[in-house]
Design a protein around this motif. Structure first.
Motif, PDB file in Angstrom:
ATOM      1  N   HIS A 157      17.182   1.640  -1.775  1.00 16.72           N
ATOM      2  CA  HIS A 157      15.805   1.394  -2.197  1.00 16.72           C
ATOM      3  C   HIS A 157      14.935   1.339  -0.944  1.00 16.72           C
ATOM      4  CE1 HIS A 157      16.628   0.085  -6.410  1.00 16.72           C
ATOM      5  NE2 HIS A 157      17.800  -0.223  -5.893  1.00 16.72           N
ATOM      6  N   LEU A 158      13.936   2.185  -0.867  1.00 20.75           N
ATOM      7  CA  LEU A 158      12.959   2.148   0.220  1.00 20.75           C
ATOM      8  C   LEU A 158      11.644   1.657  -0.370  1.00 20.75           C
ATOM      9  CD1 LEU A 158      13.876   5.577   1.735  1.00 20.75           C
ATOM     10  CD2 LEU A 158      13.886   3.455   3.023  1.00 20.75           C
ATOM     11  N   PHE A 159      11.091   0.598   0.227  1.00 19.42           N
ATOM     12  CA  PHE A 159       9.858   0.056  -0.348  1.00 19.42           C
ATOM     13  C   PHE A 159       8.917  -0.432   0.748  1.00 19.42           C
ATOM     14  CE2 PHE A 159      12.692  -3.472   0.147  1.00 19.42           C
ATOM     15  CZ  PHE A 159      11.900  -4.573   0.430  1.00 19.42           C
ATOM     16  N   ASP A 160       7.640  -0.333   0.451  1.00 20.18           N
ATOM     17  CA  ASP A 160       6.582  -0.752   1.369  1.00 20.18           C
ATOM     18  C   ASP A 160       6.372  -2.252   1.212  1.00 20.18           C
ATOM     19  OD1 ASP A 160       4.262  -1.274   2.779  1.00 20.18           O
ATOM     20  OD2 ASP A 160       3.143   0.397   1.930  1.00 20.18           O
ATOM     21  N   GLY A 161       6.768  -3.004   2.223  1.00 20.13           N
ATOM     22  CA  GLY A 161       6.637  -4.450   2.173  1.00 20.13           C
ATOM     23  C   GLY A 161       5.212  -4.941   2.232  1.00 20.13           C
ATOM     24  N   ASN A 162       4.280  -4.055   2.573  1.00 19.76           N
ATOM     25  CA  ASN A 162       2.871  -4.429   2.620  1.00 19.76           C
ATOM     26  C   ASN A 162       2.168  -4.217   1.283  1.00 19.76           C
ATOM     27  OD1 ASN A 162       2.983  -5.029   5.465  1.00 19.76           O
ATOM     28  ND2 ASN A 162       3.090  -2.821   5.790  1.00 19.76           N
ATOM     29  N   ASP A 163       2.889  -3.684   0.303  1.00 20.15           N
ATOM     30  CA  ASP A 163       2.340  -3.413  -1.020  1.00 20.15           C
ATOM     31  C   ASP A 163       2.971  -4.399  -2.008  1.00 20.15           C
ATOM     32  OD1 ASP A 163       1.647  -2.458  -3.525  1.00 20.15           O
ATOM     33  OD2 ASP A 163       2.299  -0.398  -3.139  1.00 20.15           O
ATOM     34  N   SER A 164       2.211  -5.409  -2.408  1.00 18.32           N
ATOM     35  CA  SER A 164       2.753  -6.459  -3.285  1.00 18.32           C
ATOM     36  C   SER A 164       3.236  -5.894  -4.624  1.00 18.32           C
ATOM     37  CB  SER A 164       1.716  -7.555  -3.503  1.00 18.32           C
ATOM     38  OG  SER A 164       0.552  -7.030  -4.098  1.00 18.32           O
ATOM     39  N   GLU A 165       2.619  -4.830  -5.109  1.00 20.09           N
ATOM     40  CA  GLU A 165       3.059  -4.221  -6.369  1.00 20.09           C
ATOM     41  C   GLU A 165       4.412  -3.524  -6.218  1.00 20.09           C
ATOM     42  OE1 GLU A 165       0.140  -1.783  -8.300  1.00 20.09           O
ATOM     43  OE2 GLU A 165      -1.444  -3.253  -7.955  1.00 20.09           O
ATOM     44  N   ALA A 166       4.737  -3.079  -5.009  1.00 22.14           N
ATOM     45  CA  ALA A 166       6.005  -2.399  -4.772  1.00 22.14           C
ATOM     46  C   ALA A 166       7.159  -3.385  -4.629  1.00 22.14           C
ATOM     47  CB  ALA A 166       5.916  -1.534  -3.523  1.00 22.14           C
TER      48      ALA A 166
END
Length: 148
Positions: free
Chosen positions: A107-116
């Protein structure tokens, strides 16, 4: 059981991190599938993988092109394993119903995007409950991955 890895993107965007991770997988002889949630993202990733580095080449194709089973890296919005991948990358909140079909699910996710972050937290809980080997990776200030 599968290895389920969570890569928290903070200092480098997906476009910089994904090609490097794919290179490492191909070096190990692993076939990969990269699943996104939109055809627009797949098209952008297709273009990226042709141009990200003038000195490198990542053999890949999309599930809309002919013979997806022949692709070492398949870009897809589909949950199927059309190229016999052993590593599944999930981006943009993409999910698969059966993590156990793969050696690794990343899983790759943007930690700066609360929705992600919330869908990834749910995926973490589900993977742990299913007994998979779960690890969390975070980028340091130089963009290198650190296991936490």
């Amino acid at each position: 059981m599968s290895d389920v890895l969570f890569y928290h993107l903070q200092n480098r965007p997906l476009d910089a991190a994904l090609p490097q991770l794919l290179e490492k997988c191909l070096e190990r002889g692993w076939r990969c599938a990269v699943q996104a949630t939109s055809t627009e993202r797949i098209e952008a990733l297709d273009a990226l993988l042709w141009t990200y580095d003038d000195a490198a080449f990542l053999p890949h194709g999309t599930d809309r092109q002919g013979e997806p089973a022949r692709q070492p890296i398949l870009l897809t919005t589909d949950e199927s394993n059309l190229n016999g991948a052993v590593v599944r990358f999930l981006i943009d909140g993409a999910l698969i119903p059966d993590t156990g079909r793969y050696q690794r699910v990343i899983h790759l996710f943007d930690g700066n995007d609360s929705e992600a972050v919330e869908p990834v937290r749910q995926a973490w809980r589900a993977a742990k409950a299913e007994g998979h080997n779960v690890t969390y990776w975070q980028q340091d200030e130089n963009g290198r991955w650190q296991r936490r």
